[in-house]
Design a protein around this motif. Sequence first.
Motif, mmCIF file in Angstrom:
data_model
loop_
_atom_site.group_PDB
_atom_site.id
_atom_site.type_symbol
_atom_site.label_atom_id
_atom_site.label_comp_id
_atom_site.label_asym_id
_atom_site.label_seq_id
_atom_site.Cartn_x
_atom_site.Cartn_y
_atom_site.Cartn_z
ATOM 1 N N ASP A 164 0.757 -1.241 -0.092
ATOM 2 C CA ASP A 164 0.115 0.112 0.014
ATOM 3 C C ASP A 164 0.926 1.216 0.217
ATOM 4 N N GLY A 165 2.283 1.241 -0.343
ATOM 5 C CA GLY A 165 3.059 2.338 -0.299
ATOM 6 C C GLY A 165 3.570 2.646 1.039
ATOM 7 N N LYS A 166 3.032 2.083 1.966
ATOM 8 C CA LYS A 166 3.641 2.484 3.379
ATOM 9 C C LYS A 166 4.757 1.420 4.018
ATOM 10 N N LEU A 167 5.546 2.188 4.581
ATOM 11 C CA LEU A 167 6.567 1.468 5.317
ATOM 12 C C LEU A 167 5.770 1.228 6.853
ATOM 13 N N ARG A 168 6.402 0.176 7.539
ATOM 14 C CA ARG A 168 6.020 -0.288 8.699
ATOM 15 C C ARG A 168 7.433 -0.402 9.431
ATOM 16 N N PRO A 169 7.373 -0.202 10.875
ATOM 17 C CA PRO A 169 8.650 -0.280 11.757
ATOM 18 C C PRO A 169 9.707 -1.663 11.220
ATOM 19 N N ASP A 170 9.007 -2.579 11.061
ATOM 20 C CA ASP A 170 9.696 -3.908 10.821
ATOM 21 C C ASP A 170 10.308 -3.944 9.325
ATOM 22 N N ASP A 171 9.954 -3.054 8.498
ATOM 23 C CA ASP A 171 10.639 -2.681 7.205
ATOM 24 C C ASP A 171 11.795 -2.072 7.339
ATOM 25 N N ILE A 172 11.864 -1.086 8.509
ATOM 26 C CA ILE A 172 13.101 -0.356 8.812
ATOM 27 C C ILE A 172 14.223 -1.344 9.242
ATOM 28 N N THR A 173 13.750 -2.155 10.184
ATOM 29 C CA THR A 173 14.725 -3.146 10.875
ATOM 30 C C THR A 173 15.145 -4.248 10.146
ATOM 31 N N SER A 174 14.292 -4.483 8.918
ATOM 32 C CA SER A 174 14.638 -5.765 8.219
ATOM 33 C C SER A 174 16.020 -5.140 7.512
ATOM 34 N N ARG A 175 16.137 -3.896 7.355
ATOM 35 C CA ARG A 175 17.303 -3.291 6.287
ATOM 36 C C ARG A 175 18.658 -2.742 7.269
ATOM 37 N N LEU A 176 18.766 -3.016 8.431
ATOM 38 C CA LEU A 176 19.629 -2.477 9.396
ATOM 39 C C LEU A 176 20.788 -3.580 9.514
ATOM 40 N N GLN A 221 3.887 11.407 1.959
ATOM 41 C CA GLN A 221 2.799 11.704 2.746
ATOM 42 C C GLN A 221 2.111 12.663 2.033
ATOM 43 N N VAL A 222 1.134 12.231 1.116
ATOM 44 C CA VAL A 222 0.415 11.141 0.839
ATOM 45 C C VAL A 222 1.457 10.141 0.160
ATOM 46 N N THR A 223 1.365 9.042 -0.044
ATOM 47 C CA THR A 223 2.162 8.110 -0.512
ATOM 48 C C THR A 223 1.718 7.981 -2.174
ATOM 49 N N GLU A 224 2.624 7.226 -2.829
ATOM 50 C CA GLU A 224 2.508 7.169 -4.242
ATOM 51 C C GLU A 224 1.404 6.485 -4.648
ATOM 52 N N LEU A 225 0.701 5.750 -3.736
ATOM 53 C CA LEU A 225 -0.738 5.290 -3.939
ATOM 54 C C LEU A 225 -1.847 5.537 -3.459
ATOM 55 N N GLY A 226 -1.750 6.830 -2.807
ATOM 56 C CA GLY A 226 -2.728 7.656 -2.478
ATOM 57 C C GLY A 226 -3.007 7.202 -1.106
ATOM 58 N N THR A 227 -2.383 6.734 -0.273
ATOM 59 C CA THR A 227 -2.716 6.187 0.866
ATOM 60 C C THR A 227 -2.071 6.982 1.906
ATOM 61 N N CYS A 228 -2.483 7.248 3.305
ATOM 62 C CA CYS A 228 -2.092 8.153 4.148
ATOM 63 C C CYS A 228 -1.349 7.513 5.719
ATOM 64 N N TYR A 229 -0.440 7.859 5.724
ATOM 65 C CA TYR A 229 0.200 7.415 7.389
ATOM 66 C C TYR A 229 -0.781 8.339 8.328
ATOM 67 N N SER A 230 -1.173 7.432 9.309
ATOM 68 C CA SER A 230 -1.780 8.314 10.669
ATOM 69 C C SER A 230 -0.529 8.809 11.511
ATOM 70 N N PRO A 231 -1.025 9.933 12.403
ATOM 71 C CA PRO A 231 0.091 10.157 13.320
ATOM 72 C C PRO A 231 0.601 9.007 14.150
ATOM 73 N N ALA A 232 0.078 8.032 14.322
ATOM 74 C CA ALA A 232 0.763 7.061 15.342
ATOM 75 C C ALA A 232 1.534 6.361 14.393
ATOM 76 N N GLU A 233 1.237 5.989 13.209
ATOM 77 C CA GLU A 233 2.056 5.350 12.268
ATOM 78 C C GLU A 233 3.548 5.834 12.038
ATOM 79 N N ILE A 234 3.204 7.293 12.178
ATOM 80 C CA ILE A 234 4.459 7.976 11.486
ATOM 81 C C ILE A 234 5.534 8.093 12.866
ATOM 82 N N ALA A 235 4.712 8.202 14.037
ATOM 83 C CA ALA A 235 5.585 8.456 15.389
ATOM 84 C C ALA A 235 6.324 6.960 15.486
ATOM 85 N N ALA A 236 5.484 5.629 15.276
ATOM 86 C CA ALA A 236 6.197 4.334 15.301
ATOM 87 C C ALA A 236 7.529 4.468 14.416
ATOM 88 N N LEU A 237 7.416 4.882 13.230
ATOM 89 C CA LEU A 237 8.594 4.720 12.435
ATOM 90 C C LEU A 237 9.721 5.787 12.763
#
Length: 348
Positions: free
Chosen positions: A116-128, A146-162
């Motif tokens: 969906d165009g959005k990174l998750r915390p696990d996506d970050i750790t998988s590249r470390l 923000q907005v992603t290239e697929l038109g989706t949005c990160y919530s404030p909580a999702e960005i804070a987690a990243l």
Amino acid sequence: MLIDSTYPKSFASDNHAGVHPTILEAMAAANEGDAPAYGDDRWTAAFQGRVKDVFGSGAEGFPVLNGAGANMVGLALMLGRYDGIICADSAHIATHEAGAAERLLGVKLITVPTEDGKLRPDDITSRLGGIGNPHESQPTVVSISQVTELGTCYSPAEIAALAETAHASGLRLHVDGARLANAGAYLDCDLSAITTDAGVDVFSFGGTKNGALAAEAVVVLDASLAHAVPFLRRQSLQLASKMRFISAQLSALLADELWRQNAEHANAMAKRLADGLADVPGVSIAFPVQSNAVFAAIPHDAGAALLERYLFHYWDEATGVVRWMTAFDTTEQHVDDFLDDIRKAIPA
């Protein structure tokens, strides 16, 4: 196909829209008399004040000429010569900026596939895993759109987690905010909620896609970085001599939340379009409609017929997925006329 008054409203990009009247008025007001060049003017000072009002007293705003330039200046603040940027494989910096990050910054893009165009915390750790390994580029920045290239949005909580995940590993968080306004409108929140309050370090604030004319900004929230922007902005060919005209536009967007008014309308027109497709046979929505973008899978013969009359782009021609964009000046009639033509192209 050339687009002019003889063609229907374009659904290819919000870049195709004109300039909002309030922004034109702001530019006209800035056109009175002479003013110092390169940002030493009262309009740029006023914009910098508005940035602090909206994003916090520690925020520093720097007008630039375009979105790709904003990304390059913002990212350059945080990167060394052997560093890497973790981003979604669909990120604009990875797909539609012609290798600018690699060519101009000399860094590696460390991409992550997403649905969906959005990174998750696990996506970050998988590249470390390569941190400290001299044979690998060193992940230093996480960049999201923000907005992603697929038109989706990160919530404030999702960005804070990243941000938390990135900072815990010594990385910084960058946001490509070309359509930040559309995200704020969809989420019904202040812009600071998805930037300052969420732990973002540097982001771009897009104006061009939201009713402005060649007006973007780099906003720095990490106080240790701001001192370098004037030098990198000049070196990156993003320092406008008549900056007052850019600053006046950005100030107009931030004043009285014109950014929200424009974005809410564009988002509403996209929702109207998506809702109108619900009863059209052979059409399916590919991604959640959370901004001013509608991604739809349509029959190829219908796409060919519509392209004879309208301008839009295929996102994935193999699967028939197209991208339809709305803007601040898209009207309900524009949408309804387009829906009528879609139904004619896809008979029941």
